[in-house]
Motif scaffolding. Structure first.
Motif, PDB file in Angstrom:
ATOM      1  N   ARG A   4     -20.485  -4.128   4.771  1.00  0.00           N
ATOM      2  CA  ARG A   4     -19.844  -5.163   5.572  1.00  0.00           C
ATOM      3  C   ARG A   4     -20.658  -6.445   5.468  1.00  0.00           C
ATOM      4  N   TYR A   5     -19.981  -7.569   5.268  1.00  0.00           N
ATOM      5  CA  TYR A   5     -20.647  -8.869   5.303  1.00  0.00           C
ATOM      6  C   TYR A   5     -20.789  -9.298   6.755  1.00  0.00           C
ATOM      7  N   LEU A   6     -21.816 -10.095   7.033  1.00  0.00           N
ATOM      8  CA  LEU A   6     -22.094 -10.527   8.393  1.00  0.00           C
ATOM      9  C   LEU A   6     -21.316 -11.792   8.734  1.00  0.00           C
ATOM     10  N   THR A   7     -20.954 -11.928   9.984  1.00  0.00           N
ATOM     11  CA  THR A   7     -20.253 -13.108  10.488  1.00  0.00           C
ATOM     12  C   THR A   7     -21.273 -14.045  11.140  1.00  0.00           C
ATOM     13  N   PRO A   8     -20.886 -15.291  11.412  1.00  0.00           N
ATOM     14  CA  PRO A   8     -21.791 -16.173  12.167  1.00  0.00           C
ATOM     15  C   PRO A   8     -22.195 -15.573  13.514  1.00  0.00           C
ATOM     16  N   ASP A   9     -21.279 -14.871  14.163  1.00  0.00           N
ATOM     17  CA  ASP A   9     -21.626 -14.205  15.429  1.00  0.00           C
ATOM     18  C   ASP A   9     -22.729 -13.164  15.227  1.00  0.00           C
ATOM     19  N   ASP A  10     -22.642 -12.423  14.121  1.00  0.00           N
ATOM     20  CA  ASP A  10     -23.674 -11.427  13.813  1.00  0.00           C
ATOM     21  C   ASP A  10     -25.033 -12.100  13.617  1.00  0.00           C
ATOM     22  N   ILE A  11     -25.034 -13.235  12.926  1.00  0.00           N
ATOM     23  CA  ILE A  11     -26.288 -13.956  12.668  1.00  0.00           C
ATOM     24  C   ILE A  11     -26.879 -14.461  13.980  1.00  0.00           C
ATOM     25  N   ALA A  12     -26.030 -15.029  14.838  1.00  0.00           N
ATOM     26  CA  ALA A  12     -26.496 -15.515  16.144  1.00  0.00           C
ATOM     27  C   ALA A  12     -27.095 -14.378  16.962  1.00  0.00           C
ATOM     28  N   GLU A  13     -26.440 -13.234  16.948  1.00  0.00           N
ATOM     29  CA  GLU A  13     -26.948 -12.077  17.690  1.00  0.00           C
ATOM     30  C   GLU A  13     -28.242 -11.544  17.075  1.00  0.00           C
ATOM     31  N   LEU A  14     -28.285 -11.487  15.766  1.00  0.00           N
ATOM     32  CA  LEU A  14     -29.459 -10.969  15.068  1.00  0.00           C
ATOM     33  C   LEU A  14     -30.716 -11.788  15.370  1.00  0.00           C
ATOM     34  N   PHE A  15     -30.581 -13.119  15.359  1.00  0.00           N
ATOM     35  CA  PHE A  15     -31.729 -13.993  15.588  1.00  0.00           C
ATOM     36  C   PHE A  15     -31.838 -14.475  17.031  1.00  0.00           C
ATOM     37  N   GLU A  16     -30.922 -14.006  17.888  1.00  0.00           N
ATOM     38  CA  GLU A  16     -30.923 -14.355  19.310  1.00  0.00           C
ATOM     39  C   GLU A  16     -30.939 -15.864  19.514  1.00  0.00           C
ATOM     40  N   VAL A  17     -30.006 -16.531  18.830  1.00  0.00           N
ATOM     41  CA  VAL A  17     -29.821 -17.976  18.961  1.00  0.00           C
ATOM     42  C   VAL A  17     -28.353 -18.231  19.296  1.00  0.00           C
ATOM     43  N   PRO A  18     -28.061 -19.404  19.859  1.00  0.00           N
ATOM     44  CA  PRO A  18     -26.656 -19.730  20.127  1.00  0.00           C
ATOM     45  C   PRO A  18     -25.857 -19.834  18.823  1.00  0.00           C
ATOM     46  N   LEU A  19     -24.583 -19.552  18.905  1.00  0.00           N
ATOM     47  CA  LEU A  19     -23.704 -19.638  17.745  1.00  0.00           C
ATOM     48  C   LEU A  19     -23.725 -21.050  17.157  1.00  0.00           C
ATOM     49  N   GLU A  20     -23.791 -22.056  18.007  1.00  0.00           N
ATOM     50  CA  GLU A  20     -23.837 -23.449  17.535  1.00  0.00           C
ATOM     51  C   GLU A  20     -25.060 -23.683  16.638  1.00  0.00           C
ATOM     52  N   THR A  21     -26.167 -23.018  16.920  1.00  0.00           N
ATOM     53  CA  THR A  21     -27.358 -23.139  16.079  1.00  0.00           C
ATOM     54  C   THR A  21     -27.073 -22.626  14.677  1.00  0.00           C
ATOM     55  N   VAL A  22     -26.370 -21.528  14.571  1.00  0.00           N
ATOM     56  CA  VAL A  22     -26.015 -20.969  13.262  1.00  0.00           C
ATOM     57  C   VAL A  22     -25.177 -21.975  12.479  1.00  0.00           C
ATOM     58  N   TYR A  23     -24.212 -22.613  13.163  1.00  0.00           N
ATOM     59  CA  TYR A  23     -23.377 -23.616  12.494  1.00  0.00           C
ATOM     60  C   TYR A  23     -24.202 -24.833  12.072  1.00  0.00           C
ATOM     61  N   GLN A  24     -25.162 -25.229  12.894  1.00  0.00           N
ATOM     62  CA  GLN A  24     -26.022 -26.357  12.530  1.00  0.00           C
ATOM     63  C   GLN A  24     -26.923 -26.004  11.348  1.00  0.00           C
ATOM     64  N   TRP A  25     -27.445 -24.788  11.310  1.00  0.00           N
ATOM     65  CA  TRP A  25     -28.243 -24.343  10.157  1.00  0.00           C
ATOM     66  C   TRP A  25     -27.431 -24.472   8.881  1.00  0.00           C
ATOM     67  N   ARG A  26     -26.175 -24.036   8.948  1.00  0.00           N
ATOM     68  CA  ARG A  26     -25.320 -24.093   7.760  1.00  0.00           C
ATOM     69  C   ARG A  26     -25.050 -25.544   7.364  1.00  0.00           C
ATOM     70  N   LYS A  27     -24.752 -26.379   8.342  1.00  0.00           N
ATOM     71  CA  LYS A  27     -24.470 -27.795   8.072  1.00  0.00           C
ATOM     72  C   LYS A  27     -25.685 -28.485   7.442  1.00  0.00           C
ATOM     73  N   LYS A  28     -26.883 -28.170   7.930  1.00  0.00           N
ATOM     74  CA  LYS A  28     -28.121 -28.789   7.437  1.00  0.00           C
ATOM     75  C   LYS A  28     -28.712 -28.044   6.236  1.00  0.00           C
ATOM     76  N   ARG A  29     -28.094 -26.916   5.890  1.00  0.00           N
ATOM     77  CA  ARG A  29     -28.558 -26.076   4.780  1.00  0.00           C
ATOM     78  C   ARG A  29     -30.001 -25.594   4.956  1.00  0.00           C
ATOM     79  N   VAL A  30     -30.319 -25.160   6.165  1.00  0.00           N
ATOM     80  CA  VAL A  30     -31.661 -24.649   6.452  1.00  0.00           C
ATOM     81  C   VAL A  30     -31.657 -23.172   6.855  1.00  0.00           C
ATOM     82  N   GLY A  31     -30.499 -22.615   7.095  1.00  0.00           N
ATOM     83  CA  GLY A  31     -30.404 -21.225   7.532  1.00  0.00           C
ATOM     84  C   GLY A  31     -30.133 -20.287   6.387  1.00  0.00           C
TER      85      GLY A  31
END
Length: 75
Positions: free
Chosen positions: A17-44
């Protein structure tokens, strides 16, 4: 080639199974918006699009995590 072996061949090397943004947020215990910002800034962790959905390969997330830990240890 039977249908079962064709599917097995196509799935060889793919995760269950591939991971969703929700899975990433839960895995790293960060808000979902942080995951989206990581992707936008290409740092995650590297993600990819499937239609309108973003997915993450668990192996790529593991590599990214290992790289971050090594960079932090070297700093």
């Amino acid at each position: 080639m039977t249908e079962a072996s064709a599917i097995t061949t196509l799935r060889a090397g793919l995760p269950d199974r591939y991971l969703t943004p929700d899975d990433i947020a839960e895995l790293f215990e960060v808000p979902l918006e942080t995951v989206y910002q990581w992707r936008k800034k290409r740092v995650g962790p590297p993600g990819f699009r499937v239609g309108k959905y973003v997915r993450y390969d668990p192996a790529a997330v593991q590599r990214w995590t290992t790289e971050r830990m090594a960079a932090d240890a070297a700093a």
